[in-house]
Scaffold this active site. Structure first.
Site, PDB file in Angstrom:
ATOM      1  N   GLY A  14     -21.997  20.464 -24.163  1.00 29.60           N
ATOM      2  CA  GLY A  14     -21.367  19.544 -25.663  1.00 29.60           C
ATOM      3  C   GLY A  14     -22.512  20.182 -27.290  1.00 29.60           C
ATOM      4  O   GLY A  14     -22.654  18.973 -27.586  1.00 29.60           O
ATOM      5  N   SER A  16     -20.874  21.571 -29.186  1.00 22.27           N
ATOM      6  CA  SER A  16     -19.401  21.713 -30.498  1.00 22.27           C
ATOM      7  C   SER A  16     -19.979  20.723 -31.508  1.00 22.27           C
ATOM      8  O   SER A  16     -19.721  20.948 -32.303  1.00 22.27           O
ATOM      9  CB  SER A  16     -18.538  21.840 -29.901  1.00 22.27           C
ATOM     10  OG  SER A  16     -18.520  20.523 -29.189  1.00 22.27           O
ATOM     11  N   SER A 144     -28.729   7.470 -21.596  1.00 22.28           N
ATOM     12  CA  SER A 144     -28.994   6.298 -22.611  1.00 22.28           C
ATOM     13  C   SER A 144     -29.733   5.407 -21.996  1.00 22.28           C
ATOM     14  O   SER A 144     -29.956   4.933 -21.554  1.00 22.28           O
ATOM     15  CB  SER A 144     -26.917   6.572 -22.578  1.00 22.28           C
ATOM     16  OG  SER A 144     -26.315   5.004 -23.541  1.00 22.28           O
ATOM     17  N   TYR A 158     -19.786   4.072 -18.349  1.00 24.41           N
ATOM     18  CA  TYR A 158     -20.510   4.592 -18.681  1.00 24.41           C
ATOM     19  C   TYR A 158     -22.181   4.454 -18.438  1.00 24.41           C
ATOM     20  O   TYR A 158     -22.635   5.455 -18.530  1.00 24.41           O
ATOM     21  CB  TYR A 158     -20.301   4.341 -20.726  1.00 24.41           C
ATOM     22  CG  TYR A 158     -21.617   5.175 -21.229  1.00 24.41           C
ATOM     23  CD1 TYR A 158     -21.290   6.355 -21.496  1.00 24.41           C
ATOM     24  CD2 TYR A 158     -22.374   4.700 -22.079  1.00 24.41           C
ATOM     25  CE1 TYR A 158     -21.933   7.090 -22.856  1.00 24.41           C
ATOM     26  CE2 TYR A 158     -23.299   5.043 -22.897  1.00 24.41           C
ATOM     27  CZ  TYR A 158     -23.570   6.061 -23.085  1.00 24.41           C
ATOM     28  OH  TYR A 158     -23.521   7.125 -24.207  1.00 24.41           O
ATOM     29  N   ALA A 160     -23.109   2.879 -15.806  1.00 24.92           N
ATOM     30  CA  ALA A 160     -23.370   3.109 -14.559  1.00 24.92           C
ATOM     31  C   ALA A 160     -24.142   4.535 -14.699  1.00 24.92           C
ATOM     32  O   ALA A 160     -24.417   5.130 -13.920  1.00 24.92           O
ATOM     33  CB  ALA A 160     -21.948   2.970 -13.885  1.00 24.92           C
TER      34      ALA A 160
HETATM   35  P1  NAP Z   1     -19.149  13.044 -29.390  1.00 23.78           P
HETATM   36  O1  NAP Z   1     -19.856  13.380 -30.553  1.00 23.78           O
HETATM   37  O2  NAP Z   1     -18.337  12.397 -29.008  1.00 23.78           O
HETATM   38  O3  NAP Z   1     -19.410  14.765 -28.575  1.00 23.78           O
HETATM   39  C1  NAP Z   1     -18.879  14.763 -27.382  1.00 23.78           C
HETATM   40  C2  NAP Z   1     -19.536  16.742 -26.619  1.00 23.78           C
HETATM   41  O4  NAP Z   1     -18.919  16.458 -25.718  1.00 23.78           O
HETATM   42  C3  NAP Z   1     -19.404  17.578 -27.454  1.00 23.78           C
HETATM   43  O5  NAP Z   1     -19.673  18.944 -27.679  1.00 23.78           O
HETATM   44  C4  NAP Z   1     -17.390  17.790 -26.145  1.00 23.78           C
HETATM   45  O6  NAP Z   1     -17.080  18.949 -26.615  1.00 23.78           O
HETATM   46  C5  NAP Z   1     -17.981  17.871 -25.341  1.00 23.78           C
HETATM   47  N1  NAP Z   1     -17.007  17.116 -23.912  1.00 23.78           N
HETATM   48  C6  NAP Z   1     -16.816  15.801 -24.086  1.00 23.78           C
HETATM   49  N2  NAP Z   1     -15.988  16.091 -22.641  1.00 23.78           N
HETATM   50  C7  NAP Z   1     -15.809  16.600 -22.458  1.00 23.78           C
HETATM   51  C8  NAP Z   1     -15.664  17.355 -20.558  1.00 23.78           C
HETATM   52  N3  NAP Z   1     -14.692  16.710 -19.983  1.00 23.78           N
HETATM   53  N4  NAP Z   1     -16.594  18.390 -20.703  1.00 23.78           N
HETATM   54  C9  NAP Z   1     -16.825  19.439 -21.932  1.00 23.78           C
HETATM   55  N5  NAP Z   1     -17.459  19.001 -22.369  1.00 23.78           N
HETATM   56  C10 NAP Z   1     -17.027  18.126 -23.254  1.00 23.78           C
HETATM   57  O7  NAP Z   1     -20.672  12.475 -28.048  1.00 23.78           O
HETATM   58  P2  NAP Z   1     -22.554  12.330 -28.629  1.00 23.78           P
HETATM   59  O8  NAP Z   1     -22.444  11.274 -29.533  1.00 23.78           O
HETATM   60  O9  NAP Z   1     -22.600  13.283 -29.538  1.00 23.78           O
HETATM   61  O10 NAP Z   1     -23.106  12.471 -27.055  1.00 23.78           O
HETATM   62  C11 NAP Z   1     -23.810  13.388 -26.839  1.00 23.78           C
HETATM   63  C12 NAP Z   1     -24.929  12.577 -25.387  1.00 23.78           C
HETATM   64  O11 NAP Z   1     -25.742  11.979 -25.716  1.00 23.78           O
HETATM   65  C13 NAP Z   1     -23.578  12.211 -24.549  1.00 23.78           C
HETATM   66  O12 NAP Z   1     -23.759  12.690 -22.454  1.00 23.78           O
HETATM   67  C14 NAP Z   1     -23.739  10.538 -24.959  1.00 23.78           C
HETATM   68  O13 NAP Z   1     -23.543   9.777 -23.906  1.00 23.78           O
HETATM   69  C15 NAP Z   1     -25.258  10.588 -25.112  1.00 23.78           C
HETATM   70  N6  NAP Z   1     -25.589   9.373 -26.006  1.00 23.78           N
HETATM   71  C16 NAP Z   1     -25.092   9.904 -27.318  1.00 23.78           C
HETATM   72  C17 NAP Z   1     -25.286   7.986 -28.235  1.00 23.78           C
HETATM   73  C18 NAP Z   1     -24.424   7.886 -29.754  1.00 23.78           C
HETATM   74  O14 NAP Z   1     -24.753   6.778 -30.430  1.00 23.78           O
HETATM   75  N7  NAP Z   1     -23.879   8.779 -30.521  1.00 23.78           N
HETATM   76  C19 NAP Z   1     -25.716   7.226 -27.623  1.00 23.78           C
HETATM   77  C20 NAP Z   1     -26.970   7.485 -26.333  1.00 23.78           C
HETATM   78  C21 NAP Z   1     -26.462   8.749 -25.363  1.00 23.78           C
HETATM   79  P3  NAP Z   1     -15.344  19.157 -27.253  1.00 23.78           P
HETATM   80  O15 NAP Z   1     -15.907  19.345 -29.048  1.00 23.78           O
HETATM   81  O16 NAP Z   1     -15.447  20.869 -27.303  1.00 23.78           O
HETATM   82  O17 NAP Z   1     -15.208  18.105 -27.222  1.00 23.78           O
END
Ligand code: NAP
Length: 252
Positions: A14, A16, A144, A158, A160
């Protein structure tokens, strides 16, 4: 202290967008060769890899599909001699109210668990086997705050999935430390990314800010230095632990 990751080969899922993009960037700037995984955002990932250099590259897989998860590790190893560090970051958060039709809610639940937990488990398993053939390695899993505090009822799956990551990671740390393998959980709160934007759009930025001890919402770059430290191996005695990075919004 300046950390140099020059001889480290690292896979970040992830990479990107959002948190993964920032993590890959910080690791690359510290000198690592980074395999930057994406699902659909090819251009952004290739641009990041090119801007980092160090022979970093973009690599595609849908982590919701079992065969693509299983192929990812070997695809990376065909382009890197070995992997030292795996960062399982990719994830989804599907809004799925309990009023939804049972079969649709179940589909959402399964997709979330496949993408957020099963793929992390499979990639971690492959990494452990790979690390045991060499001198060990490091797994960093992005869990998280939701795993500890719970989440709103629309995001049961999410929370879980993130709880599953915590116990998976502890078990790896407990069982494989003597083989030189360490594993860490990162538990972010709100981080300003596309994923968090859906919460902010619904509840407003003040709702998020009022939960914080700090006066600003965490940005993806705020996670970078911590991941660089963990990837360096300098924090190996913290193996099995969860590191909160939530602007003081939840302490356990
Ligand atoms: P985001 O901006 O939505 O980015 C999601 C990333 O995961 C993107 O690189 C996307 O790739 C990739 N992805 C999504 N579905 C996928 C799939 N089916 N197969 C392969 N890659 C996939 O998310 P983020 O906020 O940066 O979150 C990153 C991590 O941190 C996640 O595990 C999330 O649960 C965790 N997290 C986030 C927060 C928050 O507040 N943002 C809080 C706690 C934990 P593409 O762009 O190519 O689709």
């Amino acid at each position: 202290m300046h950390i140099n990751l020059k001889n480290k080969n690292i896979l970040v899922t992830g990479a990107s967008r959002g948190i993964g993009h920032a993590i890959a960037k910080h690791l690359g700037h510290a000198g690592a060769q980074v395999a930057m995984h994406y699902r659909s955002s090819r251009v952004a990932t290739e641009e990041l890899a090119a801007s980092i250099g160090n022979n970093s590259f973009a690599i595609q897989a849908d982590l919701g599909k079992k065969d693509e998860v299983m192929n990812l590790f070997s695809k990376v190893l065909s382009r890197m001699s070995h992997i030292d560090v795996l960062v399982n970051n990719a994830g989804i958060a599907i809004k799925s109210p309990i009023q939804k039709k049972d079969s649709d809610w179940t589909d959402d639940f399964q997709e979330t668990i496949e993408t957020n937990l099963v793929s992390v488990a499979v990639l971690s398993k492959m990494a452990v086997n790979h690390f045991m053939q060499g001198d060990g390695g490091i797994i960093i899993n992005i869990s998280s705050r939701a795993a500890f505090r719970g989440e709103t009822s629309d995001y049961v799956a999410y929370a879980a999935s993130k709880g599953g990551i915590v116990s998976l990671t502890k078990t790896i740390a407990k069982e494989f430390g003597k083989q030189g393998i360490t594993a860490f959980n990162i538990a972010p709160g709100f981080v300003l990314t596309d994923m968090a934007q859906q919460f902010i759009d619904e509840f407003g930025e003040d709702f998020v800010k009022n939960q914080l001890s700090l006066n600003e919402i965490t940005k993806p770059d705020d996670l970078g230095p911590l991941i660089v430290l963990l990837a360096s191996g300098l924090a190996k005695h913290a193996t099995g632990s969860t590191i909160d990075i939530n602007a003081g919004s939840y302490m356990h």
